[in-house]
Design a protein around this motif. Structure first.
Motif, PDB file in Angstrom:
ATOM      1  N   SER A   1       0.823  -1.210   0.000  1.00 63.92           N
ATOM      2  CA  SER A   1       0.000   0.000   0.000  1.00 63.92           C
ATOM      3  C   SER A   1       0.860   1.263   0.000  1.00 63.92           C
ATOM      4  O   SER A   1       0.419   2.325  -0.471  1.00 63.92           O
ATOM      5  CB  SER A   1      -0.941   0.008   1.217  1.00 63.92           C
ATOM      6  N   LEU A   2       2.090   1.145   0.512  1.00 66.48           N
ATOM      7  CA  LEU A   2       2.993   2.289   0.559  1.00 66.48           C
ATOM      8  C   LEU A   2       3.733   2.512  -0.758  1.00 66.48           C
ATOM      9  O   LEU A   2       4.322   3.572  -0.974  1.00 66.48           O
ATOM     10  CB  LEU A   2       4.015   2.107   1.690  1.00 66.48           C
ATOM     11  N   GLY A   3       3.746   1.505  -1.638  1.00 69.75           N
ATOM     12  CA  GLY A   3       4.425   1.659  -2.921  1.00 69.75           C
ATOM     13  C   GLY A   3       5.523   0.659  -3.197  1.00 69.75           C
ATOM     14  O   GLY A   3       6.277   0.810  -4.166  1.00 69.75           O
ATOM     15  N   PHE A   4       5.631  -0.383  -2.363  1.00 73.80           N
ATOM     16  CA  PHE A   4       6.579  -1.459  -2.648  1.00 73.80           C
ATOM     17  C   PHE A   4       5.912  -2.486  -3.560  1.00 73.80           C
ATOM     18  O   PHE A   4       4.685  -2.663  -3.512  1.00 73.80           O
ATOM     19  CB  PHE A   4       7.026  -2.155  -1.355  1.00 73.80           C
ATOM     20  N   ARG A   5       6.712  -3.160  -4.362  1.00 76.25           N
ATOM     21  CA  ARG A   5       6.184  -4.252  -5.173  1.00 76.25           C
ATOM     22  C   ARG A   5       7.027  -5.504  -4.954  1.00 76.25           C
ATOM     23  O   ARG A   5       8.221  -5.434  -4.633  1.00 76.25           O
ATOM     24  CB  ARG A   5       6.164  -3.910  -6.660  1.00 76.25           C
ATOM     25  N   LEU A   6       6.388  -6.629  -5.134  1.00 76.81           N
ATOM     26  CA  LEU A   6       7.089  -7.899  -4.992  1.00 76.81           C
ATOM     27  C   LEU A   6       8.125  -8.049  -6.100  1.00 76.81           C
ATOM     28  O   LEU A   6       7.801  -7.951  -7.284  1.00 76.81           O
ATOM     29  CB  LEU A   6       6.086  -9.049  -5.060  1.00 76.81           C
ATOM     30  N   ARG A   7       9.376  -8.268  -5.713  1.00 72.13           N
ATOM     31  CA  ARG A   7      10.422  -8.549  -6.698  1.00 72.13           C
ATOM     32  C   ARG A   7      10.609 -10.046  -6.886  1.00 72.13           C
ATOM     33  O   ARG A   7      10.753 -10.526  -7.984  1.00 72.13           O
ATOM     34  CB  ARG A   7      11.751  -7.910  -6.279  1.00 72.13           C
ATOM     35  N   ARG A   8      10.635 -10.763  -5.745  1.00 72.27           N
ATOM     36  CA  ARG A   8      10.873 -12.202  -5.821  1.00 72.27           C
ATOM     37  C   ARG A   8      10.446 -12.861  -4.520  1.00 72.27           C
ATOM     38  O   ARG A   8      10.305 -12.200  -3.495  1.00 72.27           O
ATOM     39  CB  ARG A   8      12.358 -12.482  -6.068  1.00 72.27           C
ATOM     40  N   THR A   9      10.237 -14.152  -4.595  1.00 71.98           N
ATOM     41  CA  THR A   9      10.063 -14.934  -3.380  1.00 71.98           C
ATOM     42  C   THR A   9      11.429 -15.469  -2.973  1.00 71.98           C
ATOM     43  O   THR A   9      12.315 -15.667  -3.811  1.00 71.98           O
ATOM     44  CB  THR A   9       9.090 -16.096  -3.597  1.00 71.98           C
ATOM     45  N   VAL A  10      11.609 -15.675  -1.690  1.00 69.64           N
ATOM     46  CA  VAL A  10      12.877 -16.191  -1.182  1.00 69.64           C
ATOM     47  C   VAL A  10      12.577 -17.243  -0.121  1.00 69.64           C
ATOM     48  O   VAL A  10      11.467 -17.309   0.413  1.00 69.64           O
ATOM     49  CB  VAL A  10      13.753 -15.070  -0.571  1.00 69.64           C
ATOM     50  N   VAL A  11      13.566 -18.047   0.174  1.00 68.13           N
ATOM     51  CA  VAL A  11      13.483 -18.992   1.275  1.00 68.13           C
ATOM     52  C   VAL A  11      14.583 -18.647   2.264  1.00 68.13           C
ATOM     53  O   VAL A  11      15.758 -18.529   1.890  1.00 68.13           O
ATOM     54  CB  VAL A  11      13.648 -20.447   0.794  1.00 68.13           C
ATOM     55  N   PHE A  12      14.206 -18.441   3.513  1.00 62.73           N
ATOM     56  CA  PHE A  12      15.167 -18.234   4.578  1.00 62.73           C
ATOM     57  C   PHE A  12      15.396 -19.582   5.250  1.00 62.73           C
ATOM     58  O   PHE A  12      14.478 -20.131   5.862  1.00 62.73           O
ATOM     59  CB  PHE A  12      14.655 -17.206   5.579  1.00 62.73           C
ATOM     60  N   ALA A  13      16.588 -20.121   5.108  1.00 59.48           N
ATOM     61  CA  ALA A  13      16.893 -21.454   5.636  1.00 59.48           C
ATOM     62  C   ALA A  13      18.052 -21.371   6.615  1.00 59.48           C
ATOM     63  O   ALA A  13      18.883 -20.473   6.557  1.00 59.48           O
ATOM     64  CB  ALA A  13      17.230 -22.410   4.499  1.00 59.48           C
TER      65      ALA A  13
END
Length: 237
Positions: free
Chosen positions: A217-229
């Motif tokens: 809502s602030l103006g960010f967009r999804l760039r990628r999904t990630v996995v934190f392992a």
């Protein structure tokens, strides 16, 4: 003039491995290494970066750097360690980039420093935005809002690959949620980043849909999904 937004979709982009890009650049003063494996000083950040396509010696170097029983955190497209490294954490996440959010200073936001760390750690323990250590505040600008002298909300800068700065540790005490404090602090931190000619980005757990909706809502967009392992360093290393 409008802010020029770097192309975050380009192949081999610095945001594909922002930890390594930070440790080889703006955060080199916090770096520790064995061979080609880099890590932040353990009081500053948990992050570790093996080299691209690591070989057997690189994993031995990682084990030496971290010591047996420690946890090696990896994210994004990071390589998978050998089988003897037991996986102890797996979190689906997202990486979002700023595409023109409204950034502005906040009159109530105060700069936080070393003297504020005990309160910052207490707020992090209460709100649980993610890892925050005694010297994390040294990574960049951290801003907070106080009510009656008590720190009730904060946000700041963490990873710093060239041209970009990560907004992190966004948290608000439960007593004052719903008043827009997180939004104000994100915009204030983003203002400082923009003033340097850089672009904000951030990470979030995929299950934290409330935070993701706020960021979008602030103006960010999804760039990628990630996995934190996370992988436990084998005891025989």
């Amino acid at each position: 003039m409008p802010t020029k937004i770097p192309d975050a979709s380009a192949p081999s982009h610095v945001l594909d491995d922002p930890v390594r890009a930070s440790l080889l650049g703006a955060h080199a003063r916090f770096a520790e290494s064995v061979g080609s494996v880099l890590r932040y000083h353990p009081e500053v950040s948990i992050f570790v970066s093996p080299p691209p396509d690591p070989g057997a010696q690189d994993w031995r170097d990682a084990a030496q750097l971290l010591r047996p029983g420690a946890v090696l955190p990896l994210a994004g497209d990071a390589p998978t360690p050998p089988p003897e490294w037991e996986q102890v954490m797996h979190i689906q996440g997202v990486q979002l980039v700023d595409e023109g959010m409204r950034a502005e200073p906040d009159a109530e936001a105060v700069r936080l420093g070393a003297a504020d760390v005990p309160e910052m750690l207490a707020l992090v323990e209460h709100a649980k935005p993610g890892p925050f250590l005694p010297r994390t505040v040294e990574l960049g600008t951290y801003l907070g809002i106080r009510y009656d002298g008590r720190l009730v909300a904060m946000a700041g800068e963490r990873l710093h690959p060239p041209g970009w700065t990560e907004i992190s540790a966004v948290c608000t005490h439960a007593d004052v949620r719903g008043r827009g404090l997180a939004t104000r602090l994100i915009r204030a931190v983003a203002h400082g980043i923009r003033e340097r000619g850089e672009t904000p980005f951030l990470h979030a757990a995929a299950e934290n849909v409330t935070a993701i909706r706020l960021y979008e809502s602030l103006g960010f967009r999804l760039r990628r999904t990630v996995v934190f392992a996370g992988f436990s360093v084998p005891s025989g290393s």
